[in-house]
Design a protein around this motif. Structure first.
Motif, PDB file in Angstrom:
ATOM      1  N   VAL A 154       0.856  -1.176   0.000  1.00 19.51           N
ATOM      2  CA  VAL A 154       0.000   0.000   0.000  1.00 19.51           C
ATOM      3  C   VAL A 154       0.900   1.236   0.000  1.00 19.51           C
ATOM      4  O   VAL A 154       1.784   1.375   0.843  1.00 19.51           O
ATOM      5  CB  VAL A 154      -0.935   0.016   1.230  1.00 19.51           C
ATOM      6  N   HIS A 155       0.688   2.109  -0.973  1.00 17.50           N
ATOM      7  CA  HIS A 155       1.416   3.370  -1.075  1.00 17.50           C
ATOM      8  C   HIS A 155       0.456   4.510  -0.742  1.00 17.50           C
ATOM      9  O   HIS A 155      -0.715   4.273  -0.451  1.00 17.50           O
ATOM     10  CB  HIS A 155       2.004   3.535  -2.488  1.00 17.50           C
ATOM     11  N   LEU A 175      -7.089  -5.871   5.180  1.00 19.95           N
ATOM     12  CA  LEU A 175      -6.168  -6.995   4.945  1.00 19.95           C
ATOM     13  C   LEU A 175      -6.827  -8.129   4.162  1.00 19.95           C
ATOM     14  O   LEU A 175      -6.248  -8.637   3.208  1.00 19.95           O
ATOM     15  CB  LEU A 175      -5.623  -7.506   6.286  1.00 19.95           C
ATOM     16  N   HIS A 176      -8.048  -8.521   4.537  1.00 20.66           N
ATOM     17  CA  HIS A 176      -8.704  -9.626   3.836  1.00 20.66           C
ATOM     18  C   HIS A 176      -8.925  -9.288   2.368  1.00 20.66           C
ATOM     19  O   HIS A 176      -8.690 -10.112   1.490  1.00 20.66           O
ATOM     20  CB  HIS A 176     -10.023 -10.003   4.509  1.00 20.66           C
ATOM     21  N   GLU A 177      -9.368  -8.065   2.083  1.00 19.82           N
ATOM     22  CA  GLU A 177      -9.584  -7.655   0.696  1.00 19.82           C
ATOM     23  C   GLU A 177      -8.273  -7.729  -0.095  1.00 19.82           C
ATOM     24  O   GLU A 177      -8.244  -8.230  -1.220  1.00 19.82           O
ATOM     25  CB  GLU A 177     -10.126  -6.221   0.644  1.00 19.82           C
ATOM     26  N   ARG A 178      -7.185  -7.240   0.507  1.00 20.75           N
ATOM     27  CA  ARG A 178      -5.896  -7.215  -0.190  1.00 20.75           C
ATOM     28  C   ARG A 178      -5.363  -8.625  -0.432  1.00 20.75           C
ATOM     29  O   ARG A 178      -4.917  -8.946  -1.528  1.00 20.75           O
ATOM     30  CB  ARG A 178      -4.897  -6.369   0.605  1.00 20.75           C
ATOM     31  N   LYS A 219       0.760 -18.229  15.104  1.00 26.28           N
ATOM     32  CA  LYS A 219      -0.139 -17.568  16.046  1.00 26.28           C
ATOM     33  C   LYS A 219      -0.041 -16.040  15.987  1.00 26.28           C
ATOM     34  O   LYS A 219      -1.008 -15.340  16.211  1.00 26.28           O
ATOM     35  CB  LYS A 219       0.159 -18.043  17.470  1.00 26.28           C
ATOM     36  N   ARG A 220       1.134 -15.526  15.683  1.00 22.11           N
ATOM     37  CA  ARG A 220       1.326 -14.084  15.684  1.00 22.11           C
ATOM     38  C   ARG A 220       1.036 -13.445  14.319  1.00 22.11           C
ATOM     39  O   ARG A 220       1.097 -12.229  14.178  1.00 22.11           O
ATOM     40  CB  ARG A 220       2.754 -13.751  16.128  1.00 22.11           C
ATOM     41  N   SER A 221       0.706 -14.255  13.330  1.00 21.25           N
ATOM     42  CA  SER A 221       0.442 -13.744  11.983  1.00 21.25           C
ATOM     43  C   SER A 221      -0.974 -13.170  11.893  1.00 21.25           C
ATOM     44  O   SER A 221      -1.948 -13.828  12.258  1.00 21.25           O
ATOM     45  CB  SER A 221       0.607 -14.862  10.957  1.00 21.25           C
ATOM     46  N   LYS A 222      -1.076 -11.930  11.385  1.00 22.63           N
ATOM     47  CA  LYS A 222      -2.387 -11.297  11.191  1.00 22.63           C
ATOM     48  C   LYS A 222      -3.182 -12.008  10.105  1.00 22.63           C
ATOM     49  O   LYS A 222      -4.382 -11.830   9.985  1.00 22.63           O
ATOM     50  CB  LYS A 222      -2.207  -9.829  10.789  1.00 22.63           C
ATOM     51  N   THR A 223      -2.509 -12.798   9.273  1.00 22.79           N
ATOM     52  CA  THR A 223      -3.175 -13.447   8.145  1.00 22.79           C
ATOM     53  C   THR A 223      -3.583 -14.896   8.435  1.00 22.79           C
ATOM     54  O   THR A 223      -4.198 -15.533   7.588  1.00 22.79           O
ATOM     55  CB  THR A 223      -2.256 -13.436   6.901  1.00 22.79           C
ATOM     56  N   SER A 224      -3.263 -15.409   9.627  1.00 25.89           N
ATOM     57  CA  SER A 224      -3.499 -16.835   9.902  1.00 25.89           C
ATOM     58  C   SER A 224      -4.965 -17.228   9.765  1.00 25.89           C
ATOM     59  O   SER A 224      -5.276 -18.342   9.365  1.00 25.89           O
ATOM     60  CB  SER A 224      -2.973 -17.218  11.289  1.00 25.89           C
ATOM     61  N   LYS A 225      -5.889 -16.292  10.059  1.00 26.68           N
ATOM     62  CA  LYS A 225      -7.323 -16.626   9.968  1.00 26.68           C
ATOM     63  C   LYS A 225      -7.792 -16.819   8.527  1.00 26.68           C
ATOM     64  O   LYS A 225      -8.887 -17.302   8.285  1.00 26.68           O
ATOM     65  CB  LYS A 225      -8.166 -15.576  10.684  1.00 26.68           C
ATOM     66  N   PHE A 226      -6.956 -16.438   7.544  1.00 21.90           N
ATOM     67  CA  PHE A 226      -7.334 -16.579   6.136  1.00 21.90           C
ATOM     68  C   PHE A 226      -6.727 -17.820   5.478  1.00 21.90           C
ATOM     69  O   PHE A 226      -6.991 -18.099   4.318  1.00 21.90           O
ATOM     70  CB  PHE A 226      -6.895 -15.344   5.331  1.00 21.90           C
TER      71      PHE A 226
END
Length: 182
Positions: free
Chosen positions: A50-51, A86-89, A138-145
């Protein structure tokens, strides 16, 4: 030969710019024909950055002959807004990867497999992987995806790889997203 829509894509690498998908596919065939008895991994992955006024997406295509080198190229897509969700990206990254994976039709995959086929019993191999820039830690913001994105890749008949094994997305493509002009 009927068009599969692959002619409107533009790819580049350090040596050549403005390559069509057909040219990319020809490079992959030439690369594999140099050593038809190799262990090949065809990998596709996308990363984003993201810029201030846009989001840059880079999709990498890498053909790797284990221990013997690789050939790679990228495709850049710019979305003219900051994609902060994040989910969209992540979902859009995967959509761009899926788009490129879909250009490797069964017919094209068969052409690549046919190169190594005579050498299978001597250890040659070919696999196709989809590299997804997400982690299961566990610490990854993307793990739920992870489940959703891995399922999408599997549905395309491609072996999904996530971090730390998703180096085409997390390392190769990532390098190009950081640049202002890509």
């Amino acid at each position: 030969m009927k068009s599969d829509g692959a002619d409107h894509y533009s790819f580049r690498n350090l040596k050549k710019s403005n390559m069509s998908f057909e040219q990319v596919f020809d490079h992959i065939i030439k690369f594999m024909n140099l050593r038809p008895n190799g262990n090949y991994r065809l990998m596709v992955g996308t990363d984003s950055q993201v810029h201030a006024k846009h989001t840059t997406f880079i999709t990498g295509i890498v053909i790797l002959n284990e221990g013997k080198g690789a050939w790679a190229c990228i495709r850049k897509v710019i979305v003219p807004r900051k994609m902060l969700q994040l989910h969209e990206r992540i979902s859009y990254e995967l959509s761009l990867s899926e788009e490129i994976v879909s250009l490797f039709t069964e017919e094209r995959k068969d052409q690549l497999i046919d190169i190594v086929l005579p050498y299978i019993y001597k250890g040659a191999s070919f696999t196709m992987e989809g590299h997804i820039d997400i982690g299961a830690g566990k610490r990854s913001k993307t793990s739920k995806f992870v489940t959703e994105m891995v399922s999408r890749m599997e549905a395309m008949g491609v072996e999904p790889k996530i971090k730390p094994d998703a180096f085409v997305a997390s390392s190769y493509a990532n390098r190009y997203t950081k640049r202002r002009n890509g």
